[in-house]
Design a protein around this motif. Structure first.
Motif, PDB file in Angstrom:
ATOM      1  N   PRO A 133       0.416  -4.196  -9.781  1.00 27.48           N
ATOM      2  CA  PRO A 133       0.650  -4.467  -8.356  1.00 27.48           C
ATOM      3  C   PRO A 133      -0.556  -4.058  -7.517  1.00 27.48           C
ATOM      4  CG  PRO A 133       2.546  -3.391  -9.323  1.00 27.48           C
ATOM      5  CD  PRO A 133       1.478  -3.385 -10.374  1.00 27.48           C
ATOM      6  N   THR A 134      -0.920  -4.914  -6.626  1.00 30.31           N
ATOM      7  CA  THR A 134      -2.157  -4.723  -5.853  1.00 30.31           C
ATOM      8  C   THR A 134      -1.897  -5.036  -4.387  1.00 30.31           C
ATOM      9  OG1 THR A 134      -3.508  -5.300  -7.763  1.00 30.31           O
ATOM     10  CG2 THR A 134      -4.548  -5.549  -5.610  1.00 30.31           C
ATOM     11  N   TYR A 135      -2.477  -4.206  -3.541  1.00 28.97           N
ATOM     12  CA  TYR A 135      -2.331  -4.434  -2.097  1.00 28.97           C
ATOM     13  C   TYR A 135      -3.385  -5.416  -1.602  1.00 28.97           C
ATOM     14  CZ  TYR A 135      -2.734  -3.521   2.921  1.00 28.97           C
ATOM     15  OH  TYR A 135      -2.825  -3.645   4.281  1.00 28.97           O
ATOM     16  N   ILE A 136      -2.947  -6.470  -0.952  1.00 25.30           N
ATOM     17  CA  ILE A 136      -3.860  -7.445  -0.357  1.00 25.30           C
ATOM     18  C   ILE A 136      -3.660  -7.371   1.161  1.00 25.30           C
ATOM     19  CG2 ILE A 136      -4.486  -9.898  -0.215  1.00 25.30           C
ATOM     20  CD1 ILE A 136      -3.014 -10.105  -3.046  1.00 25.30           C
ATOM     21  N   PRO A 137      -4.666  -6.870   1.883  1.00 22.74           N
ATOM     22  CA  PRO A 137      -4.483  -6.718   3.341  1.00 22.74           C
ATOM     23  C   PRO A 137      -4.245  -8.058   4.029  1.00 22.74           C
ATOM     24  CG  PRO A 137      -6.483  -5.609   2.575  1.00 22.74           C
ATOM     25  CD  PRO A 137      -5.996  -6.446   1.444  1.00 22.74           C
ATOM     26  N   VAL A 138      -3.511  -8.008   5.117  1.00 24.56           N
ATOM     27  CA  VAL A 138      -3.250  -9.231   5.881  1.00 24.56           C
ATOM     28  C   VAL A 138      -4.114  -9.220   7.142  1.00 24.56           C
ATOM     29  CG1 VAL A 138      -0.913  -9.498   5.018  1.00 24.56           C
ATOM     30  CG2 VAL A 138      -1.293  -8.189   7.112  1.00 24.56           C
ATOM     31  N   GLU A 139      -4.186 -10.368   7.772  1.00 24.70           N
ATOM     32  CA  GLU A 139      -5.019 -10.506   8.977  1.00 24.70           C
ATOM     33  C   GLU A 139      -4.549  -9.543  10.071  1.00 24.70           C
ATOM     34  OE1 GLU A 139      -4.769 -14.477  10.545  1.00 24.70           O
ATOM     35  OE2 GLU A 139      -5.875 -13.948  12.354  1.00 24.70           O
ATOM     36  N   GLU A 140      -5.528  -8.935  10.735  1.00 26.44           N
ATOM     37  CA  GLU A 140      -5.210  -8.038  11.852  1.00 26.44           C
ATOM     38  C   GLU A 140      -4.839  -8.865  13.090  1.00 26.44           C
ATOM     39  OE1 GLU A 140      -5.105  -4.702  11.966  1.00 26.44           O
ATOM     40  OE2 GLU A 140      -5.733  -4.394   9.889  1.00 26.44           O
ATOM     41  N   ASN A 141      -4.155  -8.238  14.014  1.00 26.66           N
ATOM     42  CA  ASN A 141      -3.790  -8.935  15.258  1.00 26.66           C
ATOM     43  C   ASN A 141      -5.037  -9.354  16.034  1.00 26.66           C
ATOM     44  OD1 ASN A 141      -1.418  -7.743  14.422  1.00 26.66           O
ATOM     45  ND2 ASN A 141      -0.742  -7.235  16.493  1.00 26.66           N
ATOM     46  N   PRO A 142      -5.114 -10.577  16.487  1.00 27.66           N
ATOM     47  CA  PRO A 142      -6.188 -10.917  17.447  1.00 27.66           C
ATOM     48  C   PRO A 142      -5.943 -10.129  18.744  1.00 27.66           C
ATOM     49  CG  PRO A 142      -5.051 -12.896  16.635  1.00 27.66           C
ATOM     50  CD  PRO A 142      -4.254 -11.721  16.197  1.00 27.66           C
ATOM     51  N   ALA A 200       0.838  -1.205   0.000  1.00 30.81           N
ATOM     52  CA  ALA A 200       0.000   0.000   0.000  1.00 30.81           C
ATOM     53  C   ALA A 200       0.872   1.253   0.000  1.00 30.81           C
ATOM     54  CB  ALA A 200      -0.928  -0.020   1.222  1.00 30.81           C
ATOM     55  N   TYR A 201       1.908   1.216   0.789  1.00 28.89           N
ATOM     56  CA  TYR A 201       2.869   2.340   0.870  1.00 28.89           C
ATOM     57  C   TYR A 201       3.484   2.623  -0.503  1.00 28.89           C
ATOM     58  CZ  TYR A 201       7.692   3.984   2.146  1.00 28.89           C
ATOM     59  OH  TYR A 201       8.903   4.625   2.244  1.00 28.89           O
ATOM     60  N   MET A 202       3.901   1.567  -1.176  1.00 29.10           N
ATOM     61  CA  MET A 202       4.536   1.776  -2.487  1.00 29.10           C
ATOM     62  C   MET A 202       3.538   2.171  -3.561  1.00 29.10           C
ATOM     63  SD  MET A 202       7.649  -0.865  -2.814  1.00 29.10           S
ATOM     64  CE  MET A 202       6.854  -2.260  -2.069  1.00 29.10           C
ATOM     65  N   LEU A 203       2.335   1.647  -3.455  1.00 30.05           N
ATOM     66  CA  LEU A 203       1.313   2.048  -4.437  1.00 30.05           C
ATOM     67  C   LEU A 203       1.046   3.549  -4.312  1.00 30.05           C
ATOM     68  CD1 LEU A 203      -1.230  -0.925  -4.236  1.00 30.05           C
ATOM     69  CD2 LEU A 203       0.543  -0.515  -5.950  1.00 30.05           C
ATOM     70  N   ALA A 204       1.035   4.043  -3.079  1.00 27.56           N
ATOM     71  CA  ALA A 204       0.809   5.478  -2.871  1.00 27.56           C
ATOM     72  C   ALA A 204       1.968   6.300  -3.421  1.00 27.56           C
ATOM     73  CB  ALA A 204       0.610   5.756  -1.379  1.00 27.56           C
ATOM     74  N   ILE A 205       3.174   5.804  -3.226  1.00 28.02           N
ATOM     75  CA  ILE A 205       4.337   6.513  -3.785  1.00 28.02           C
ATOM     76  C   ILE A 205       4.211   6.567  -5.310  1.00 28.02           C
ATOM     77  CG2 ILE A 205       6.843   6.372  -4.172  1.00 28.02           C
ATOM     78  CD1 ILE A 205       7.085   5.112  -1.364  1.00 28.02           C
ATOM     79  N   MET A 206       3.886   5.420  -5.898  1.00 31.61           N
ATOM     80  CA  MET A 206       3.821   5.362  -7.359  1.00 31.61           C
ATOM     81  C   MET A 206       2.672   6.203  -7.892  1.00 31.61           C
ATOM     82  SD  MET A 206       5.074   1.527  -8.383  1.00 31.61           S
ATOM     83  CE  MET A 206       3.985   0.550  -7.385  1.00 31.61           C
ATOM     84  N   ASN A 207       1.552   6.140  -7.214  1.00 32.79           N
ATOM     85  CA  ASN A 207       0.390   6.939  -7.649  1.00 32.79           C
ATOM     86  C   ASN A 207       0.721   8.431  -7.576  1.00 32.79           C
ATOM     87  OD1 ASN A 207      -2.304   7.306  -8.507  1.00 32.79           O
ATOM     88  ND2 ASN A 207      -2.880   7.796  -6.402  1.00 32.79           N
ATOM     89  N   TYR A 208       1.410   8.812  -6.501  1.00 33.09           N
ATOM     90  CA  TYR A 208       1.816  10.221  -6.349  1.00 33.09           C
ATOM     91  C   TYR A 208       2.736  10.630  -7.502  1.00 33.09           C
ATOM     92  CZ  TYR A 208       4.297  14.260  -4.407  1.00 33.09           C
ATOM     93  OH  TYR A 208       4.874  15.497  -4.229  1.00 33.09           O
ATOM     94  N   LEU A 209       3.670   9.759  -7.838  1.00 33.91           N
ATOM     95  CA  LEU A 209       4.602  10.071  -8.940  1.00 33.91           C
ATOM     96  C   LEU A 209       3.840  10.222 -10.256  1.00 33.91           C
ATOM     97  CD1 LEU A 209       7.549   7.560  -8.165  1.00 33.91           C
ATOM     98  CD2 LEU A 209       7.469  10.017  -7.668  1.00 33.91           C
TER      99      LEU A 209
END
Lengths: 746, 195
Positions: free
Chosen positions: A599-608, A265-274
């Motif tokens: 490239p696509t962001y796939i969220p991971v499981e949150e902490n229990p 997600a961080y890198m997608l935002a960088i790339m989108n900004y660029l």
């Protein structure tokens, strides 16, 4: 016990003669000590032996050995090396202790007890090889070649791995170096730029270093570290995204304390900004990339604000990073990483790294991703044969497609494991483990044990009695990297801006092997003869294999020896984008196969609730779990303290130095304990420890029970959908102190 | 009995003890060997120990394999861990092939001996006993005493304790005590029941 005589009295009596004469009748004539025909030799002082190539880790630095009377006294970098030079790391130095580790395997052994609870008996090589050959042949004949699975690792495992894949014909081979490490990176870059990236970033000549989780300095590979340090010394800016204040983060101009699992997600935002701000390299994109339109559209949703929320970092910091990259492009080094099997969404992250490099035009330019032009040396091994895909677990025959479209070479570990345990779609009944320790490299130890329990036969080849060796029926001792020929190391000078040079070196023994250790060519060939594949043997000895390979570069072992172990020749300028180079910002094949084309962001499981995410990484003085029995390295770093955020620690009453164990979210408890490192340098939602501690095998008399084995807590498996590789950072833990379980609420 | 005869007798004892510490193999570890062994320890008054070993041997399903498993566990690679590696350097330098091994080899050479190509490491218990046998044969009593004092007893003492504490099979407990008996300096005051 009572002897009724003292020695003196016994010797003084006539009974000695009467008692001693018969003794000689039952004594063998052979003696290991004999009268020397020569004058007394004394000690000649140290001799420098060239041709060593380290394998305390896979970077394989070039060595010389200081040898006295056949004993290796010290290891040093080969002064002729244009790679590591005279420098070697702590682990490289400690190779002496591996060589002479008293726990090392010495003779072939047979397990006359049970798998997992062995009773070892030394046997002859003939008996060992006969048994291995007979049992493997029986599996091959009854169940087919695919009835054998292989878990190899390291330089010595290449030849046997090729034997089982190519001559025997099983696809069921799984290397941890791919499926639990870098395979995702390689296949993601292949799907983007057509080739695996290695760590080929021109760090000495870059203006910005961009790391996602890389913790160079704790992860020590000598020439790579030289490149990194030279880059910093030359004024490069360093951006590090890491939930932890790593050694690299400590040197960073911008430390992005990112929430675990959100890097894409961080890198997608960088790339989108660029893209949105037209700060990308439009000329490069026009000439060398494909799918820009689809790519731009796919990442458009990733505004700085959206990513900031997802990644739990300031939007302004993402912008700062993006601007720093854009301002210095194309001379920016986007590091592809190495151990990347983290969350089960890793292919997408690696694709993002490769695309970001492309947007910045940072391929084949000074300071960017630049594959050095090294010398060509042909490998020599078993001839390839087409064994078809009927029994290839990589294929779903009902659907007529691959199970994982982008898997690395070999077969994903769990496809093999599930098949072996269930017997479906076919039985796997023999297992060969060669230099790998699946008990500590592959998550879910219980499942691994189930695999071994399901086997008719298990053989292991190793230098040390690692955890997995307790599950072998036959255990074979291998020569270490300091006692054998094999690996050919080739490359260029470490700083690409310097005079272009290439080098070729081949591993040569620095000392004679002790006991009855053997090399991989001997062992494999003997198995091949017994399994009906003797006619396919490509070389008779390991020296022949290396010499044949070197001949392709007009070299030989003798020539290399005469050149102090390293041949150096003029090199080539590596800079300049090849005409046919193409960065697939949008990959249509992936799209056709049902995976995201961009490239696509796939969220991971949150902490229990009450659990922290377990993160792990490399220790500077250890390599995975392979060096934990080394006394020098153990003394340098005896256990693996768990990093806990200071505020979390204060809340639960934990202080620095406390001793704790762990329980994970699936109820699995650590069998050992470690100490606590309380620090502000880690996020509240995770804990961190070094990997490669806490061996469960008492035969490892130094490493056993020292610290905690992180792998034992990695019981929940994430599978990367494109590659089938494991994600190992989706496990969550609580602490146990004095028998009490403590919540780690952020 | 002449001093030369005595030296020959002692040499035979050392050589026999070295043989006892070889990996058990049917080539040499057979009925004849055990008969000689029982007689020998009987001469030393250790009849009970002989009976105990005989009981363990005769009562075993596969006596040779039992001894091979025990040897492997005690001296090679064992579970839970190797008990007593038979190399001096392990006890003095905490490593194989330490300085101690080099000093041992240097001593052999000073005395005009060397290691055979097929041999184990110079500080292996078997080779040290073989060397003592050769010195005794040459009637080099001073050399024998010096070797015992400087390069044998300093580590054997520790090895001996580990075997006594860790052995499951009576054979090796008795063998290391025999070695102890024949290599221990009398002036220390020999204690028959030290272990």
């Amino acid at each position: 016990m009572a002897f009724n005589l003292t020695r003196r009295k016994f010797l003084q009596t006539a009974s000695l003669a009467a008692a001693s004469v018969p003794l000689s009748k039952v004594v063998s004539a052979n003696s290991g000590v004999s009268k020397s025909a020569l004058d007394a030799k004394g000690t000649f002082g140290d001799k420098t032996v060239v041709g060593g190539i380290c394998e305390m880790c896979f970077w394989r630095c070039q060595l010389v050995g200081k040898v006295r009377d056949g004993r290796l006294m010290k290891l040093e970098g080969n002064p002729k090396s244009i790679d590591n030079g005279t420098a070697i790391c702590a682990r490289g130095n400690a190779g002496v202790k591996l060589l002479y580790d008293v726990d090392r395997l010495k003779y072939p052994m047979k397990n006359v007890g049970e798998r997992g609870a062995p009773k070892w008996k030394r046997i002859s090589w003939k008996e060992a090889l006969d048994e291995c050959g007979t049992k493997l042949k029986a599996t091959q004949d009854e169940y087919g070649p695919h009835g054998i699975c292989v878990f190899p690792h390291g330089a010595s495992a290449k030849y046997p791995m090729h034997y089982f894949e190519r001559a025997v014909g099983t696809h069921n081979v799984s290397e941890a170096s791919f499926f639990q490490c870098r395979g995702i990176r390689d296949t993601a870059y292949v799907a983007t730029i057509g080739k695996a990236p290695g760590e080929k970033v021109d760090m000495p000549n870059t203006k910005v270093l961009f790391f996602i989780g890389d913790h160079l300095g704790e992860n020590v590979h000598v020439s790579h570290i030289k490149q990194y340090v030279q880059g910093l010394q030359n004024g490069a800016k360093l951006i590090v995204a890491d939930p932890r204040f790593s050694a690299a983060a400590a040197k960073a101009h911008i430390w992005v304390q990112i929430k675990p699992g959100t890097d894409t997600a961080y890198m997608l935002a960088i790339m989108n900004y660029l893209v949105q701000n037209k700060k990308y390299d439009a000329d490069f994109v026009e000439e060398y990339t494909s799918g820009f339109e689809e790519f731009s559209a796919a990442i458009k949703e990733w505004t700085l604000e959206k990513a900031a929320k997802e990644c739990d970092i300031p939007a302004s910091q993402i912008k700062e990073v993006a601007d720093m990259l854009a301002d210095n492009a194309p001379n920016v080094a986007i590091h592809p990483g190495r151990h990347v099997s983290w969350y089960g969404n890793d292919f997408q992250r690696e694709r993002a790294l490769a695309c970001l490099t492309g947007l910045l035009g940072a391929y084949y330019v000074k300071g960017g991703w630049v594959p050095a032009k090294g010398p060509k040396v042909k490998g020599v091994s078993w001839a390839k044969h087409d064994h078809g895909h009927e029994f290839d677990l990589n294929y779903d025959h009902e659907e007529d497609e691959k199970v994982y479209t982008n898997n690395p070479p070999g077969t994903p570990t769990d496809l093999i494991r599930d098949c072996a345990i269930s017997g479906k779609p076919y039985p796997i009944k023999s297992c060969v483990v060669w230099g790998q320790n699946p008990m500590q490299t592959i998550p879910n130890q219980e499942k691994m044990k189930d695999l071994f329990r399901a086997m008719d036969f298990v053989m292991c080849v190793d230098v040390m009695p690692t955890d997995v060796t307790a599950w072998a029926d036959i255990l074979l001792p291998e020569k270490s990297y300091l006692e054998r020929h094999d690996y050919i190391k080739k490359g260029t000078q470490w700083d690409l801006s310097k005079e272009h040079q290439q080098y070729i070196s081949a591993r040569m023994p620095l000392v004679e092997p002790m006991f009855e250790r053997q090399d991989q060519v001997y062992i494999t060939n003997e198995l091949a003869k017994r399994m009906g594949h003797g006619d396919k043997i490509p070389v008779q000895t390991i020296e022949e294999m290396v010499d044949k390979s070197l001949a392709s570069a007009d070299l030989s072992l003798a020539k290399l020896k005469a050149e102090d172990g390293i041949h150096i020749q003029p090199g080539k300028d590596p800079y300049g984008v090849p005409e046919d180079f193409d960065v697939l910002l949008f990959n249509e094949d992936l799209d056709d196969n049902g995976h995201p084309g961009a490239p696509t962001y796939i969220p991971v499981e949150e902490n229990p609730a009450g659990f922290a995410r377990l993160l792990y990484g490399r220790a500077p003085v250890h390599t995975f779990n392979r060096s934990q029995n080394n006394i020098w390295l153990k003394n340098a770093m005896p256990d693996n303290p768990v990093w806990i955020n200071n505020e979390v620690a204060a809340k639960i009453g934990i202080v620095d130095g406390d001793t704790v164990g762990f329980v994970n979210s699936e109820g699995v408890e650590s069998t050992t304990t470690t100490t606590v490192k309380v620090t502000a340098g880690i996020r509240k939602d995770c804990v961190y420890m070094y990997h490669g501690y806490g061996s469960a095998n008492p035969l490892m008399t130094i490493g056993v029970g020292q610290g905690v084995d992180d792998t034992s807590l990695i019981t929940k498996l994430a599978i990367d959908p494109e590659t089938g590789c494991h994600g190992m950072r989706n496990n969550f833990v609580k602490l146990i102190k004095n028998g009490k379980v403590l919540d780690l609420s952020a | 009995m002449s001093p030369a005869d005595t030296s020959q007798d002692i040499s035979r004892v050392y050589r026999f003890l070295a043989q006892c510490m070889e990996y058990p193999d049917s080539e040499w570890m057979h009925d004849d060997f055990f008969n000689v062994f029982y007689n020998f320890i009987g001469t030393l008054g250790a009849t009970d120990e002989g009976v105990e070993i005989k009981r363990a041997i005769d009562g075993a399903k596969d006596a040779l394999e039992d001894l091979q498993v025990e040897y492997t566990r005690l001296f090679i690679n064992g579970v839970p861990h190797v008990i007593a590696p038979p190399f001096g350097s392990v006890y003095i330098d905490q490593s194989l092939q330490g300085t101690f091994a080099g000093n041992t080899l240097a001593f052999y050479r000073e005395k005009g001996f060397d290691m055979e190509k097929h041999a184990d490491l110079p500080d292996h218990l078997v080779h040290e006993l073989e060397f003592l046998a050769l010195l005794a044969e040459e009637q080099d009593h001073a050399g024998e005493e010096e070797f015992l004092q400087k390069l044998f007893r300093p580590w054997f003492r520790k090895f001996h304790i580990r075997v006594i504490d860790g052995a499951h099979h009576p054979f090796y407990r008795v063998v290391v005590q025999l070695i102890d008996l024949f290599t221990k300096e009398e002036k220390d005051g020999f204690q028959p029941n030290e272990a």
